[in-house]
Scaffold this motif. Structure first.
Motif, PDB file in Angstrom:
ATOM      1  N   ARG A  89      73.599  78.420 -40.913  1.00 30.71           N
ATOM      2  CA  ARG A  89      74.099  77.265 -39.871  1.00 30.71           C
ATOM      3  C   ARG A  89      74.142  77.848 -38.547  1.00 30.71           C
ATOM      4  O   ARG A  89      75.953  78.287 -38.857  1.00 30.71           O
ATOM      5  CB  ARG A  89      74.603  76.497 -40.651  1.00 30.71           C
ATOM      6  CG  ARG A  89      74.713  75.229 -40.648  1.00 30.71           C
ATOM      7  CD  ARG A  89      76.104  74.229 -41.278  1.00 30.71           C
ATOM      8  NE  ARG A  89      75.280  73.810 -42.386  1.00 30.71           N
ATOM      9  CZ  ARG A  89      75.853  72.875 -42.826  1.00 30.71           C
ATOM     10  NH1 ARG A  89      77.729  72.713 -42.775  1.00 30.71           N
ATOM     11  NH2 ARG A  89      75.612  72.079 -44.471  1.00 30.71           N
ATOM     12  N   PRO A  90      73.293  77.795 -37.927  1.00 32.29           N
ATOM     13  CA  PRO A  90      73.992  77.819 -36.859  1.00 32.29           C
ATOM     14  C   PRO A  90      75.033  76.778 -36.133  1.00 32.29           C
ATOM     15  O   PRO A  90      75.136  75.445 -36.327  1.00 32.29           O
ATOM     16  CB  PRO A  90      72.693  77.134 -36.174  1.00 32.29           C
ATOM     17  CG  PRO A  90      71.877  77.492 -36.645  1.00 32.29           C
ATOM     18  CD  PRO A  90      72.274  76.842 -38.077  1.00 32.29           C
ATOM     19  N   THR A  91      76.400  77.730 -35.849  1.00 29.95           N
ATOM     20  CA  THR A  91      77.909  76.758 -35.824  1.00 29.95           C
ATOM     21  C   THR A  91      78.260  77.745 -34.628  1.00 29.95           C
ATOM     22  O   THR A  91      79.142  76.401 -33.498  1.00 29.95           O
ATOM     23  CB  THR A  91      78.186  77.181 -37.114  1.00 29.95           C
ATOM     24  OG1 THR A  91      78.032  77.139 -38.287  1.00 29.95           O
ATOM     25  CG2 THR A  91      79.603  76.214 -36.875  1.00 29.95           C
ATOM     26  N   TRP A  92      78.404  78.471 -33.951  1.00 32.02           N
ATOM     27  CA  TRP A  92      79.568  78.715 -33.740  1.00 32.02           C
ATOM     28  C   TRP A  92      78.848  79.370 -32.016  1.00 32.02           C
ATOM     29  O   TRP A  92      78.186  80.481 -31.931  1.00 32.02           O
ATOM     30  CB  TRP A  92      80.273  79.998 -33.854  1.00 32.02           C
ATOM     31  CG  TRP A  92      80.773  79.299 -34.737  1.00 32.02           C
ATOM     32  CD1 TRP A  92      80.588  79.636 -36.480  1.00 32.02           C
ATOM     33  CD2 TRP A  92      82.075  78.589 -34.569  1.00 32.02           C
ATOM     34  NE1 TRP A  92      81.756  79.524 -37.478  1.00 32.02           N
ATOM     35  CE2 TRP A  92      82.642  78.701 -36.546  1.00 32.02           C
ATOM     36  CE3 TRP A  92      83.227  78.157 -33.841  1.00 32.02           C
ATOM     37  CZ2 TRP A  92      83.701  77.327 -37.143  1.00 32.02           C
ATOM     38  CZ3 TRP A  92      83.373  77.597 -34.177  1.00 32.02           C
ATOM     39  CH2 TRP A  92      83.996  76.930 -35.563  1.00 32.02           C
ATOM     40  N   ASN A  93      78.999  78.883 -31.092  1.00 35.29           N
ATOM     41  CA  ASN A  93      78.977  79.640 -29.402  1.00 35.29           C
ATOM     42  C   ASN A  93      80.107  80.512 -29.280  1.00 35.29           C
ATOM     43  O   ASN A  93      80.569  80.485 -28.888  1.00 35.29           O
ATOM     44  CB  ASN A  93      78.728  78.351 -28.325  1.00 35.29           C
ATOM     45  CG  ASN A  93      78.510  78.862 -26.801  1.00 35.29           C
ATOM     46  OD1 ASN A  93      77.284  80.255 -27.127  1.00 35.29           O
ATOM     47  ND2 ASN A  93      78.890  78.354 -26.368  1.00 35.29           N
ATOM     48  N   HIS A 153      77.794  86.160 -36.846  1.00 38.88           N
ATOM     49  CA  HIS A 153      77.136  86.070 -36.616  1.00 38.88           C
ATOM     50  C   HIS A 153      75.820  85.986 -37.739  1.00 38.88           C
ATOM     51  O   HIS A 153      75.015  84.792 -37.951  1.00 38.88           O
ATOM     52  CB  HIS A 153      76.440  87.493 -35.816  1.00 38.88           C
ATOM     53  CG  HIS A 153      76.048  88.073 -34.590  1.00 38.88           C
ATOM     54  ND1 HIS A 153      76.024  86.740 -33.550  1.00 38.88           N
ATOM     55  CD2 HIS A 153      76.279  88.424 -34.026  1.00 38.88           C
ATOM     56  CE1 HIS A 153      76.050  87.746 -32.409  1.00 38.88           C
ATOM     57  NE2 HIS A 153      76.368  88.908 -32.575  1.00 38.88           N
ATOM     58  N   GLN A 154      76.801  86.062 -39.191  1.00 35.10           N
ATOM     59  CA  GLN A 154      76.307  86.055 -40.391  1.00 35.10           C
ATOM     60  C   GLN A 154      76.172  84.462 -40.593  1.00 35.10           C
ATOM     61  O   GLN A 154      75.349  83.864 -42.169  1.00 35.10           O
ATOM     62  CB  GLN A 154      77.345  86.385 -40.681  1.00 35.10           C
ATOM     63  CG  GLN A 154      76.915  88.230 -40.978  1.00 35.10           C
ATOM     64  CD  GLN A 154      78.368  88.915 -41.870  1.00 35.10           C
ATOM     65  OE1 GLN A 154      78.989  88.691 -41.868  1.00 35.10           O
ATOM     66  NE2 GLN A 154      77.804  89.980 -42.326  1.00 35.10           N
ATOM     67  N   MET A 174      76.511  73.085 -31.570  1.00 37.58           N
ATOM     68  CA  MET A 174      77.442  74.531 -31.385  1.00 37.58           C
ATOM     69  C   MET A 174      78.697  74.325 -31.263  1.00 37.58           C
ATOM     70  O   MET A 174      79.134  73.347 -30.028  1.00 37.58           O
ATOM     71  CB  MET A 174      76.485  75.834 -30.359  1.00 37.58           C
ATOM     72  CG  MET A 174      75.010  75.479 -31.246  1.00 37.58           C
ATOM     73  SD  MET A 174      74.936  76.861 -33.010  1.00 37.58           S
ATOM     74  CE  MET A 174      75.535  78.803 -31.594  1.00 37.58           C
ATOM     75  N   ASN A 217      76.286  82.455 -37.961  1.00 37.77           N
ATOM     76  CA  ASN A 217      75.343  81.418 -37.787  1.00 37.77           C
ATOM     77  C   ASN A 217      73.440  81.691 -38.352  1.00 37.77           C
ATOM     78  O   ASN A 217      73.265  80.706 -38.136  1.00 37.77           O
ATOM     79  CB  ASN A 217      75.453  81.821 -36.536  1.00 37.77           C
ATOM     80  CG  ASN A 217      76.377  81.508 -35.337  1.00 37.77           C
ATOM     81  OD1 ASN A 217      77.118  80.260 -35.818  1.00 37.77           O
ATOM     82  ND2 ASN A 217      76.617  81.813 -34.576  1.00 37.77           N
ATOM     83  N   GLU A 218      73.205  82.871 -39.195  1.00 38.44           N
ATOM     84  CA  GLU A 218      72.713  83.118 -39.871  1.00 38.44           C
ATOM     85  C   GLU A 218      71.761  82.207 -41.016  1.00 38.44           C
ATOM     86  O   GLU A 218      70.928  81.760 -40.959  1.00 38.44           O
ATOM     87  CB  GLU A 218      72.073  83.793 -39.815  1.00 38.44           C
ATOM     88  CG  GLU A 218      72.217  85.172 -39.144  1.00 38.44           C
ATOM     89  CD  GLU A 218      71.493  86.410 -39.822  1.00 38.44           C
ATOM     90  OE1 GLU A 218      72.255  87.287 -40.757  1.00 38.44           O
ATOM     91  OE2 GLU A 218      71.100  87.918 -39.484  1.00 38.44           O
TER      92      GLU A 218
END
Length: 217
Positions: free
Chosen positions: A27-31, A21-22, A1, A24-25
Motif C-alpha cells: 500500500r503506497p504510504t510513505w514518501n 519500500h516493502q 503519501m 509501499n509495495e
C-alpha cells in the motif's frame, strides 16, 4: 503519501528504508524525504537512492507535518535521540512488515515508534512499548509485555507470559523461557537461554544464562 525521515543513516537506517519500500509495495504510504544523522561522514551522501541531509537537530525546524523513524539500534541511544527532536509538526511512525501485521483478533498493542521487520511472528495478547525494535525472525509468545525502547535482535524468542522492562536488549537467537521477567536496562547475550528472572541493569549470557555484569544507570 506521508512524508517520513529516517534518523540514522547506518546499517539499521538502510534496513528501515527497505521496510518502508516493502510497506509501499503493498500500500503506497510513505514518501521518504531523507536520512538525518549526526555523523558528518554521511552528510550530503546518497544512500541507497536517498539523501542524507544533515544532523538530527535540523528536524526541529521542519515546517510541515512529518513522520520520523528512529533507526538507532541500542536502547539507551535510541531513547536519548528521541528526546532531542522537539518539533510540534513531527510524530513517530509505527512500522510493521506487511506479513507481520497483527490482525485485530490477536489483541496486540503496538505503541508509537515500534518497528517490526520481516519474518517476525507475534502470537496473541502482546504489548509492545514505545520505540520497541523487533528485528527479522523474532518470535513473541502469548501475553508478553515489552517495555519502551527495548530491542530484540534477529532470531530472538520470547516465550509466553514474559515481561521485559524498559530499555532491554535481547541478543540474536537468545531465548527467554515462559513466565520470566527481565528488569529495565538489562542485556542478554547472543544465543543465551534465560531460565530464571533477571534483575535490572545486568548482563547475562550462556546456556543456561548467568549474570556476568551488574551495571549502574
Amino acid at each position: 503519501m506521508k512524508d517520513i525521515a529516517i534518523i540514522g543513516a547506518g546499517g539499521l537506517g538502510r534496513e528501515v528504508l527497505v521496510l518502508l519500500h516493502q510497506i509501499n509495495e503493498v500500500r503506497p504510504t510513505w514518501n521518504v524525504i531523507g536520512f538525518y544523522d549526526d555523523d558528518t561522514a554521511y552528510h550530503g551522501q546518497t544512500i541507497d537512492g536517498v539523501s542524507c541531509h544533515g544532523a538530527v537537530g535540523l528536524l526541529a525546524y521542519f515546517p510541515d507535518e512529518l513522520y520520523l523513524v528512529l533507526a538507532v539500534g541500542l536502547p539507551a541511544a535510541r531513547a536519548a535521540v528521541s528526546r532531542r527532536v522537539q518539533n510540534p509538526n513531527a510524530r513517530y511512525a509505527t512500522l510493521v512488515h506487511p506479513l507481520a501485521q497483527p490482525r485485530p483478533y490477536q489483541q496486540i498493542s503496538l505503541a508509537e515508534g515500534v518497528l517490526i521487520f520481516q519474518g517476525a511472528v507475534l502470537s496473541t495478547n502482546i504489548r509492545l512499548g514505545r520505540h520497541t525494535l523487533v528485528y527479522p525472525n523474532c518470535t513473541i509468545g502469548h501475553d508478553a509485555t515489552i517495555g519502551d525502547f527495548s530491542t530484540l535482535m534477529p532470531g530472538a524468542t520470547l516465550s509466553g507470559n514474559t515481561c521485559l522492562g524498559e530499555g532491554i536488549l535481547i541478543g540474536a537467537n537468545a531465548v527467554v523461557l515462559p513466565h520470566l521477567s527481565i528488569g529495565e536496562g538489562s542485556q542478554v547475550g547472543a544465543g543465551a537461554v534465560i531460565t530464571t528472572a533477571l534483575p535490572a541493569r545486568c548482563t547475562a549470557a550462556g546456556i543456561p544464562a548467568k549474570i556476568s555484569n551488574q551495571h549502574e544507570l
